[in-house]
Motif scaffolding. Structure first.
Motif, PDB file in Angstrom:
ATOM      1  N   ARG A 177     -29.210 100.121  -1.085  1.00 33.58           N
ATOM      2  CA  ARG A 177     -27.776  99.875  -1.046  1.00 33.58           C
ATOM      3  C   ARG A 177     -27.113 100.753   0.022  1.00 33.58           C
ATOM      4  O   ARG A 177     -26.870 101.937  -0.204  1.00 33.58           O
ATOM      5  N   PRO A 178     -26.804 100.179   1.190  1.00 38.01           N
ATOM      6  CA  PRO A 178     -26.024 100.935   2.167  1.00 38.01           C
ATOM      7  C   PRO A 178     -24.616 101.189   1.623  1.00 38.01           C
ATOM      8  O   PRO A 178     -24.089 100.418   0.815  1.00 38.01           O
ATOM      9  N   ARG A 179     -24.002 102.270   2.067  1.00 39.32           N
ATOM     10  CA  ARG A 179     -22.653 102.585   1.627  1.00 39.32           C
ATOM     11  C   ARG A 179     -21.652 101.634   2.265  1.00 39.32           C
ATOM     12  O   ARG A 179     -21.754 101.295   3.447  1.00 39.32           O
ATOM     13  N   LEU A 180     -20.658 101.205   1.482  1.00 41.49           N
ATOM     14  CA  LEU A 180     -19.611 100.325   1.974  1.00 41.49           C
ATOM     15  C   LEU A 180     -18.612 101.110   2.813  1.00 41.49           C
ATOM     16  O   LEU A 180     -18.461 102.330   2.650  1.00 41.49           O
ATOM     17  N   GLN A 181     -17.897 100.421   3.685  1.00 41.61           N
ATOM     18  CA  GLN A 181     -16.907 101.095   4.518  1.00 41.61           C
ATOM     19  C   GLN A 181     -15.837 101.765   3.654  1.00 41.61           C
ATOM     20  O   GLN A 181     -15.414 102.890   3.938  1.00 41.61           O
ATOM     21  N   SER A 182     -15.400 101.095   2.596  1.00 46.04           N
ATOM     22  CA  SER A 182     -14.384 101.681   1.721  1.00 46.04           C
ATOM     23  C   SER A 182     -14.894 102.955   1.064  1.00 46.04           C
ATOM     24  O   SER A 182     -14.134 103.905   0.843  1.00 46.04           O
ATOM     25  N   GLU A 183     -16.196 102.981   0.766  1.00 48.87           N
ATOM     26  CA  GLU A 183     -16.795 104.165   0.165  1.00 48.87           C
ATOM     27  C   GLU A 183     -16.838 105.316   1.169  1.00 48.87           C
ATOM     28  O   GLU A 183     -16.548 106.477   0.822  1.00 48.87           O
ATOM     29  N   GLU A 184     -17.205 105.008   2.418  1.00 49.93           N
ATOM     30  CA  GLU A 184     -17.234 106.027   3.457  1.00 49.93           C
ATOM     31  C   GLU A 184     -15.829 106.589   3.701  1.00 49.93           C
ATOM     32  O   GLU A 184     -15.640 107.802   3.835  1.00 49.93           O
ATOM     33  N   GLN A 185     -14.842 105.690   3.770  1.00 49.06           N
ATOM     34  CA  GLN A 185     -13.476 106.153   4.008  1.00 49.06           C
ATOM     35  C   GLN A 185     -12.966 106.996   2.849  1.00 49.06           C
ATOM     36  O   GLN A 185     -12.302 108.013   3.053  1.00 49.06           O
ATOM     37  N   ASN A 186     -13.289 106.589   1.643  1.00 50.72           N
ATOM     38  CA  ASN A 186     -12.838 107.343   0.486  1.00 50.72           C
ATOM     39  C   ASN A 186     -13.484 108.723   0.437  1.00 50.72           C
ATOM     40  O   ASN A 186     -12.853 109.704   0.016  1.00 50.72           O
ATOM     41  N   SER A 187     -14.739 108.805   0.880  1.00 53.42           N
ATOM     42  CA  SER A 187     -15.415 110.103   0.856  1.00 53.42           C
ATOM     43  C   SER A 187     -14.742 111.092   1.800  1.00 53.42           C
ATOM     44  O   SER A 187     -14.840 112.314   1.603  1.00 53.42           O
ATOM     45  N   ALA A 188     -14.037 110.593   2.824  1.00 56.70           N
ATOM     46  CA  ALA A 188     -13.330 111.479   3.733  1.00 56.70           C
ATOM     47  C   ALA A 188     -12.216 112.237   3.006  1.00 56.70           C
ATOM     48  O   ALA A 188     -11.933 113.401   3.323  1.00 56.70           O
ATOM     49  N   LEU A 189     -11.583 111.589   2.032  1.00 56.70           N
ATOM     50  CA  LEU A 189     -10.533 112.258   1.266  1.00 56.70           C
ATOM     51  C   LEU A 189     -11.112 113.407   0.450  1.00 56.70           C
ATOM     52  O   LEU A 189     -10.551 114.509   0.394  1.00 56.70           O
ATOM     53  N   SER A 190     -12.244 113.137  -0.187  1.00 54.58           N
ATOM     54  CA  SER A 190     -12.901 114.174  -0.965  1.00 54.58           C
ATOM     55  C   SER A 190     -13.381 115.305  -0.064  1.00 54.58           C
ATOM     56  O   SER A 190     -13.244 116.486  -0.398  1.00 54.58           O
ATOM     57  N   LEU A 191     -13.943 114.949   1.095  1.00 52.06           N
ATOM     58  CA  LEU A 191     -14.417 115.963   2.034  1.00 52.06           C
ATOM     59  C   LEU A 191     -13.267 116.861   2.490  1.00 52.06           C
ATOM     60  O   LEU A 191     -13.401 118.096   2.513  1.00 52.06           O
ATOM     61  N   ALA A 192     -12.138 116.261   2.866  1.00 48.35           N
ATOM     62  CA  ALA A 192     -10.989 117.044   3.316  1.00 48.35           C
ATOM     63  C   ALA A 192     -10.542 118.024   2.238  1.00 48.35           C
ATOM     64  O   ALA A 192     -10.256 119.198   2.514  1.00 48.35           O
ATOM     65  N   THR A 193     -10.493 117.544   0.998  1.00 52.41           N
ATOM     66  CA  THR A 193     -10.058 118.404  -0.104  1.00 52.41           C
ATOM     67  C   THR A 193     -11.052 119.521  -0.354  1.00 52.41           C
ATOM     68  O   THR A 193     -10.669 120.699  -0.518  1.00 52.41           O
ATOM     69  N   ASN A 194     -12.325 119.201  -0.387  1.00 50.71           N
ATOM     70  CA  ASN A 194     -13.334 120.221  -0.676  1.00 50.71           C
ATOM     71  C   ASN A 194     -13.416 121.269   0.431  1.00 50.71           C
ATOM     72  O   ASN A 194     -13.693 122.445   0.149  1.00 50.71           O
ATOM     73  N   MET A 195     -13.189 120.886   1.681  1.00 51.13           N
ATOM     74  CA  MET A 195     -13.159 121.864   2.765  1.00 51.13           C
ATOM     75  C   MET A 195     -11.926 122.766   2.658  1.00 51.13           C
ATOM     76  O   MET A 195     -12.020 123.983   2.845  1.00 51.13           O
ATOM     77  N   ALA A 196     -10.763 122.179   2.349  1.00 51.75           N
ATOM     78  CA  ALA A 196      -9.549 122.974   2.200  1.00 51.75           C
ATOM     79  C   ALA A 196      -9.678 123.933   1.024  1.00 51.75           C
ATOM     80  O   ALA A 196      -9.236 125.095   1.093  1.00 51.75           O
ATOM     81  N   VAL A 197     -10.286 123.476  -0.057  1.00 54.84           N
ATOM     82  CA  VAL A 197     -10.516 124.326  -1.228  1.00 54.84           C
ATOM     83  C   VAL A 197     -11.447 125.486  -0.869  1.00 54.84           C
ATOM     84  O   VAL A 197     -11.208 126.638  -1.241  1.00 54.84           O
ATOM     85  N   ALA A 198     -12.511 125.190  -0.122  1.00 59.84           N
ATOM     86  CA  ALA A 198     -13.444 126.243   0.280  1.00 59.84           C
ATOM     87  C   ALA A 198     -12.740 127.304   1.121  1.00 59.84           C
ATOM     88  O   ALA A 198     -12.932 128.513   0.906  1.00 59.84           O
TER      89      ALA A 198
END
Length: 460
Positions: free
Chosen positions: A220-241
């Motif tokens: 199962r390749p990742r969907l574009q919506s899944e990749e885009q949504n992961s960017a939100l989580s990444l941004a938050t987790n980096m800011a939290v770090a």
């Protein structure tokens, strides 16, 4: 996508055996359920009213343990991401029966026939989940995203939110998403490229339960919506770090890069797979050019993943800066508290930091113990995932002994060669050491044993 033919119900029996073998919890003890019921009744009385903000969630369609909701607004040239995180810490108190059981589990465990949740469903799929059926308590992280993709935590607060929609990866439309969603994702992706990050995910091999009955095995390749949504989580987790580093505290997700020797071996594998890798091109740059839909590229992506030491957790240390090589930045886990124990303590820590309060003693004490607890939980989750895949592969090929299959070698180690069957979502191992990555083989299936979850191939 093909349904597995399983007239003898070997998959059902095998999943039951896996649950027993790996001690997958079956429900919760009565005293834990009683404590969870009492916790679910707690009234959120320390939360600001943010129900006017147009939050939405974006997850797999079947998910009910919704950790995150989001909305986005413009602030000049910046974008403000309001990322709401399920406030499980409001319901679970340190040392209560629900908390003690969560420390035993560490993470939610997923199997095709159902999951073993970290917290009782009355909390994880009910009172604490950010479902769109009424005001829900949350912790909102406000993350400022600059035009160049730089992130900064602007604030954190306990708040009541109301999700406007439960959106699904496989059906969401652009009109349903908040304005700025695609632009924010683009900024984060461009910042990753500028940092030299290599957050590339190969296709996942998975077993999925079908709505009409039966199961399917697929890549199962990742969907574009899944990749885009992961960017939100990444941004938050980096800011939290970054916020935790500034206050010399916290728990971080860390991962090193492959060693020079491993990179040399990867160059040989790339050549065997017919992948052009110029001598002056860094591995990180090559990774960003790989296409998971290309079987050769997918095989190489799997080889890259196995070349590193894997990710782990590390508490703050004065003598060692936390670093995650795939992100090319400091990184933390804060966005899935319903499914990962560690996130709960990171969330509570950043909430305190953002509001000028001391970090809770319970969180400081937890950071020293969580790396071992989470490593154990992650290991068990990985073992279960591999066992489920092995079982499904054996069921899929049972009765086809004697048939010949074309295969491609994806990796070789002292135990033999790892191969992928052409045209089949099956990865297996054969006892051959005189082959190399990229070699094409013709194999004969000599045995498919669902009971032992094994496939045995001979070279034809």
């Amino acid at each position: 996508m093909k349904t597995l033919v399983d007239p003898a119900n070997a998959l059902v029996r095998g999943l039951s055996a896996i649950r027993t073998e790996f001690h997958v919890p079956q429900g919760f003890a009565p005293e834990i359920l009683a404590a969870a019921d009492a916790a679910a009744a707690r009234v959120p009385d320390a939360h600001a009213d943010r129900t006017a903000l147009p939050f939405v969630t974006l997850d797999p369609a079947s998910s009910t343990d919704l950790d995150q909701a989001f909305t986005i607004e413009a602030a000049g040239s910046d974008l403000l991401l309001h990322y709401a995180i399920a406030d499980i810490g409001w319901f679970v108190r340190d040392g209560d029966p629900v908390d003690i059981e969560a420390w035993e589990r560490g993470t939610t465990l997923y199997l095709p026939d159902g999951k073993a949740p970290l917290y009782p469903p009355v909390l994880s799929q009910g009172a604490a989940s950010l479902l769109p059926d009424g005001p829900r308590p949350a912790i909102i992280f406000t993350v400022r995203v600059a035009p160049d993709g730089g992130v900064r935590l602007d604030g954190a607060e306990r708040a009541l939110i109301r999700s406007r929609a439960k959106l699904a990866y496989d059906s969401v439309t652009e009109a349903e998403l908040p304005p700025g969603f695609a632009e924010l994702s683009r900024r984060i992706a461009e910042a990753e490229a500028a940092r030299g990050a290599a957050r590339v995910d190969p296709p996942e091999q998975e077993v999925e339960r079908l709505a009409e009955g039966g199961y399917t095995l697929r890549f199962r390749p990742r969907l574009q919506s899944e990749e885009q949504n992961s960017a939100l989580s990444l941004a938050t987790n980096m800011a939290v770090a970054d916020a935790m580093i500034a206050h010399h505290t916290g728990l971080f997700r860390v991962m090193g890069r492959p060693s020079p020797k491993s990179v040399d071996r990867l160059r040989h594998e790339a050549g065997a797979l017919g992948i052009d890798w110029p001598a002056d091109q860094p591995l990180e740059s090559l990774e960003r050019s790989l296409d998971p839909a290309d079987a050769r590229h997918a095989a190489f992506m799997l080889a890259i993943r196995r070349a590193g030491d894997g990710a782990s957790y590390m508490p703050w240390r004065e003598d060692q800066a936390p670093w995650h090589s795939a992100v090319a930045a400091a990184y933390a886990h804060a966005t899935a508290p319903l499914r990962r124990l560690a996130d709960r303590y990171v969330v509570e820590t950043v909430l305190a930091i953002a509001n000028g309060r001391p970090v809770p003693d319970a969180a400081q004490a937890a950071f020293a113990k969580l790396p071992r607890v989470m490593a154990r939980a992650d290991a068990r989750s990985g073992q279960i995932e591999r066992a489920v895949i092995d079982l499904a592969e054996a069921v899929m090929l049972q009765g086809r002994e004697g048939e010949r299959f074309e295969a491609v070698v994806t990796d070789v180690d002292p135990r033999g060669a790892r191969i992928r069957l052409c045209g089949q979502p099956i990865v297996a191992r054969i006892a051959a050491t005189d082959v190399g990555p990229g070699d094409r083989l013709t194999l004969r299936l000599s045995e498919a044993d669902p009971g032992r979850r094994t496939l045995t191939f001979d070279t034809a």
